[in-house]
Design a protein around this motif. Structure first.
Motif, PDB file in Angstrom:
ATOM      1  N   ILE A   1       0.827  -1.212   0.000  1.00  0.00           N
ATOM      2  CA  ILE A   1       0.000   0.000   0.000  1.00  0.00           C
ATOM      3  C   ILE A   1       0.861   1.262   0.000  1.00  0.00           C
ATOM      4  N   GLY A   2       2.168   1.080  -0.033  1.00  0.00           N
ATOM      5  CA  GLY A   2       3.059   2.223  -0.222  1.00  0.00           C
ATOM      6  C   GLY A   2       3.482   2.960   1.024  1.00  0.00           C
ATOM      7  N   LEU A   3       3.134   2.443   2.210  1.00  0.00           N
ATOM      8  CA  LEU A   3       3.507   3.137   3.442  1.00  0.00           C
ATOM      9  C   LEU A   3       4.933   2.830   3.885  1.00  0.00           C
ATOM     10  N   VAL A   4       5.437   1.694   3.464  1.00  0.00           N
ATOM     11  CA  VAL A   4       6.801   1.292   3.836  1.00  0.00           C
ATOM     12  C   VAL A   4       7.585   0.947   2.568  1.00  0.00           C
ATOM     13  N   ASP A   5       8.841   1.330   2.551  1.00  0.00           N
ATOM     14  CA  ASP A   5       9.729   0.984   1.442  1.00  0.00           C
ATOM     15  C   ASP A   5      11.036   0.434   2.022  1.00  0.00           C
ATOM     16  N   PHE A   6      11.956   0.019   1.154  1.00  0.00           N
ATOM     17  CA  PHE A   6      13.225  -0.508   1.661  1.00  0.00           C
ATOM     18  C   PHE A   6      14.365  -0.123   0.728  1.00  0.00           C
ATOM     19  N   LYS A   7      15.563  -0.241   1.262  1.00  0.00           N
ATOM     20  CA  LYS A   7      16.784  -0.076   0.476  1.00  0.00           C
ATOM     21  C   LYS A   7      17.742  -1.169   0.904  1.00  0.00           C
ATOM     22  N   LEU A   8      18.730  -1.433   0.075  1.00  0.00           N
ATOM     23  CA  LEU A   8      19.699  -2.475   0.424  1.00  0.00           C
ATOM     24  C   LEU A   8      20.674  -1.960   1.473  1.00  0.00           C
ATOM     25  N   ASN A   9      21.019  -2.845   2.382  1.00  0.00           N
ATOM     26  CA  ASN A   9      21.995  -2.505   3.417  1.00  0.00           C
ATOM     27  C   ASN A   9      23.362  -2.303   2.745  1.00  0.00           C
ATOM     28  N   PRO A  10      23.951  -1.103   2.883  1.00  0.00           N
ATOM     29  CA  PRO A  10      25.239  -0.834   2.206  1.00  0.00           C
ATOM     30  C   PRO A  10      26.366  -1.754   2.665  1.00  0.00           C
ATOM     31  N   ASN A  11      26.206  -2.332   3.854  1.00  0.00           N
ATOM     32  CA  ASN A  11      27.247  -3.228   4.370  1.00  0.00           C
ATOM     33  C   ASN A  11      27.009  -4.692   3.999  1.00  0.00           C
ATOM     34  N   ASP A  12      25.767  -4.953   3.551  1.00  0.00           N
ATOM     35  CA  ASP A  12      25.445  -6.329   3.181  1.00  0.00           C
ATOM     36  C   ASP A  12      24.239  -6.282   2.239  1.00  0.00           C
ATOM     37  N   ASN A  13      24.492  -6.372   0.943  1.00  0.00           N
ATOM     38  CA  ASN A  13      23.427  -6.232  -0.054  1.00  0.00           C
ATOM     39  C   ASN A  13      22.397  -7.360  -0.027  1.00  0.00           C
ATOM     40  N   ARG A  14      22.636  -8.370   0.785  1.00  0.00           N
ATOM     41  CA  ARG A  14      21.655  -9.442   0.916  1.00  0.00           C
ATOM     42  C   ARG A  14      20.540  -9.052   1.881  1.00  0.00           C
ATOM     43  N   LYS A  15      20.765  -7.970   2.621  1.00  0.00           N
ATOM     44  CA  LYS A  15      19.789  -7.546   3.634  1.00  0.00           C
ATOM     45  C   LYS A  15      19.141  -6.214   3.238  1.00  0.00           C
TER      46      LYS A  15
END
Length: 251
Positions: free
Chosen positions: A69-83
């Motif tokens: 619904i667009g209320l939460v988004d994410f980005k990749l962890n710069p220290n671990d792109n798997r997270k």
């Protein structure tokens, strides 16, 4: 206005009706908890799980719903792109919180036309509870809504004689199971309300909480007397009292 949209908040007013956030989707305590955590900090999935003490599966389901619904988004962890690092989508979140004055008036007009005051106010008090969970101060907005309702009700209940007018209000309150009113009218107006629908079952906070009722009484009597009134709620169930007391005096 389509009544089916009364429980929806527009994400983008330039897009079709499907781009709405359903208020119902936010009624989950788990979603509240996640949004409250993310309101303070960006967090990894693991941090959210640790701070909620819920299972990974449960958190994953709720996060997916909030992302959809667009209320939460994410980005990749710069220290671990798997997270992933999750955060509140501020743009969507702010749009979801904001209801324009024009749209609010349309909603209120729909409430008034529906002539079911108890159901109408239940919707508003639900919204009030939701927004309070986000620490959003909406008392002025609720008083304005109540004021609008009071002015509309004054047209339905109007009598030239003040005593008959207050009797109409008293009867209307009782028939709609909003509480039991008593009026003491002298140089000012004192209104007591037993079993007030807005605050009877609210926790004791030490301050008054009858914003909608405050606005309704103000609208009812400002329309009757045709001059501005000041209203103070000096007793309230949320203040630990066994009744509500509203005092109206001329400015």
């Amino acid at each position: 206005m389509n009544p089916s949209n009364l429980n929806q908040i527009p994400v983008d007013e330039n897009k079709p009706d499907k781009d709405f956030i359903d208020i119902d989707i936010l009624k989950s305590p788990m979603k509240y908890e996640i949004l409250s955590l993310l309101n303070d900090n960006e967090m990894s999935f693991e941090d959210i799980v640790e701070n909620t003490s819920k299972s990974k599966t449960s958190i994953s389901i709720h996060l997916k719903s909030l992302r959809e619904i667009g209320l939460v988004d994410f980005k990749l962890n710069p220290n671990d792109n798997r997270k992933k690092i999750f955060f509140i989508n501020t743009k969507t979140y702010n749009k979801a919180k904001k209801i324009s004055e024009n749209k609010m008036e349309e909603i209120i007009e729909e409430f008034i036309k529906n002539e079911d005051l108890k159901s109408n106010i239940k919707i508003i008090t639900t919204l009030k509870a939701i927004l309070h969970l986000y620490n959003i101060e909406i008392s002025p907005v609720l008083k304005s809504i109540g004021n609008y309702m009071g002015k509309e009700l004054s047209l339905q209940l109007h009598e030239e004689d003040l005593k008959k007018y207050t009797e109409n209000i008293k009867r209307h309150w009782y028939e709609n199971k909003l509480g039991e009113l008593n009026f003491n009218i002298d140089e000012d107006i004192k209104i007591t309300c037993k079993n007030c629908f807005e605050c009877k079952n609210t926790p004791i906070t030490g301050k008054s909480s009858c914003d909608i009722v405050n606005g309704i009484f103000k609208g009812l009597f400002e329309n009757y007397f045709n001059f501005k009134l000041k209203i103070i709620e000096s007793k309230c169930y949320s203040m630990g009292d066994d009744e509500c007391l509203f005092e109206l005096t001329p400015y």
